[in-house]
Scaffold this active site. Structure first.
Site, mmCIF file in Angstrom:
data_model
loop_
_atom_site.group_PDB
_atom_site.id
_atom_site.type_symbol
_atom_site.label_atom_id
_atom_site.label_comp_id
_atom_site.label_asym_id
_atom_site.label_seq_id
_atom_site.Cartn_x
_atom_site.Cartn_y
_atom_site.Cartn_z
ATOM 1 C CG ASP A 1 -7.343 3.637 2.040
ATOM 2 O OD1 ASP A 1 -8.263 3.138 1.342
ATOM 3 O OD2 ASP A 1 -7.327 4.838 2.358
ATOM 4 C CE LYS B 1 -1.696 1.967 3.629
ATOM 5 N NZ LYS B 1 -2.422 2.314 4.871
#
Length: 320
Positions: free
Chosen positions: A205, A187
């Site tokens: 996320d 991420k």
């Protein structure tokens, strides 16, 4: 689709049902109305202040073909691009080093809190070399407002040392190199690649995971599997902006606990319509950041955001 039946018809059903029970002989017309009372679980309520015949019907993706899913997903992205044409990463940064540090610090806190904290951090330690040689206790004191400050101090000092020792003090522009840094996962790596190097990537996320499952783009729960499922629906060139659009929508309109369905621009495309507030006026009160007339998360947002009516966030210690 069952969603075309109006809430008005459904609302009268219990009264007509009781009336028919009192009569000795059944009335065919009443039976027909009774049949109309069986509404699908996801049937949408009409939007108030709209015309009497207009309702917002949720589109059920059950048995949705692959082609239909791709078209719906891409249309949602296009609609969100019109709503958030100024969407951008909501962490303040001036270079790849600042972005990767800020992204690591954003775990378990808001981007606003990170943005209010990093000015002091980067003033004291502007380069990887500076932060690598920093006194951990001094860094901890600066990072205290972000929460988990001891672990975060260890991560940012560790990644700074790795940058100095393995990459000449420069943030690498490859995924396989970025994920070797302490505290950096896929991420974080995609945030850096997409926004500091212009290399497409999807940032999965908590907002992204919630919305793509709510829209039934995928039923996966593992971030890596969600990434794979979603990237397969879009051309690579869309990945970074798609991430911004989805995350912004999740922060401003499609909240976790109470989505502002009545103020949502994609209700005809959303199978989850009705999970939140459907009344337009009440839904408007749920909007956050610039959509609700409040400051954003960046102290130094892009000019396009300010031009669209967004406001800069206050510095640490100021009235928020």
């Amino acid at each position: 689709m069952g969603g075309k039946k109006t809430a008005k018809a459904a609302g009268k059903a219990p009264v007509e049902k009781r009336a028919s029970a009192k009569k000795a002989a059944p009335v065919r017309k009443t039976a027909a109305v009774k049949k109309a009372t069986v509404a699908p679980k996801n049937a949408a309520a009409p939007v108030k202040k709209a015309s009497a015949t207009k309702t917002v019907a949720a589109k059920s993706p059950r048995n949705e073909s692959r082609t239909a899913l791709v078209r719906r997903a891409r249309r949602i992205n296009r609609e969100l691009a019109e709503v958030f044409p100024y969407a951008h990463p909501e962490l303040d940064f001036e270079n790849p080093f600042q972005l990767i540090v800020a992204t690591v610090l954003s775990a378990q806190t808001t981007d606003l809190r990170v943005n209010q904290t990093t000015p002091a951090l980067f003033a004291a330690y502007p380069t990887p070399e500076d932060l690598a040689a920093a006194n951990p206790e001094e860094v901890e004191e600066i990072l205290r407002p972000t929460g988990f400050f001891r672990a975060k101090t260890k991560s940012v000092i560790g990644l700074s040392k790795a940058l100095v020792e393995n990459f000449g003090g420069e943030v690498p522009g490859r995924l396989e190199d970025l994920v070797t840094l302490p505290g950096v996962g896929r991420k974080t790596a995609f945030v850096v690649l997409g926004n500091a190097f212009g290399r497409p990537g999807v940032t999965v996320d908590t907002h992204f995971m919630r919305l793509v499952r709510r829209w039934q783009w995928t039923d996966e729960t593992d971030p890596d599997k969600i990434e794979a499922a979603v990237t397969a629906l879009f051309p690579k060139s869309d990945w970074t902006d798609l991430s911004h659009h989805v995350i912004w929508h999740g922060r401003r309109i499609c909240h976790a606990r109470k989505p502002a369905c009545g103020a949502c621009p994609i209700t005809p495309l959303c199978p989850a319509y009705g999970e939140g507030e459907t009344d337009p006026e009440k839904a408007k009160k749920l909007l956050k950041y610039e959509k609700g007339g409040f400051p954003g998360q960046r102290l130094n947002p892009p000019q396009a955001y300010l031009d669209a009516g967004g406001k800069a966030a206050p510095p640490l210690g100021a009235t928020e």
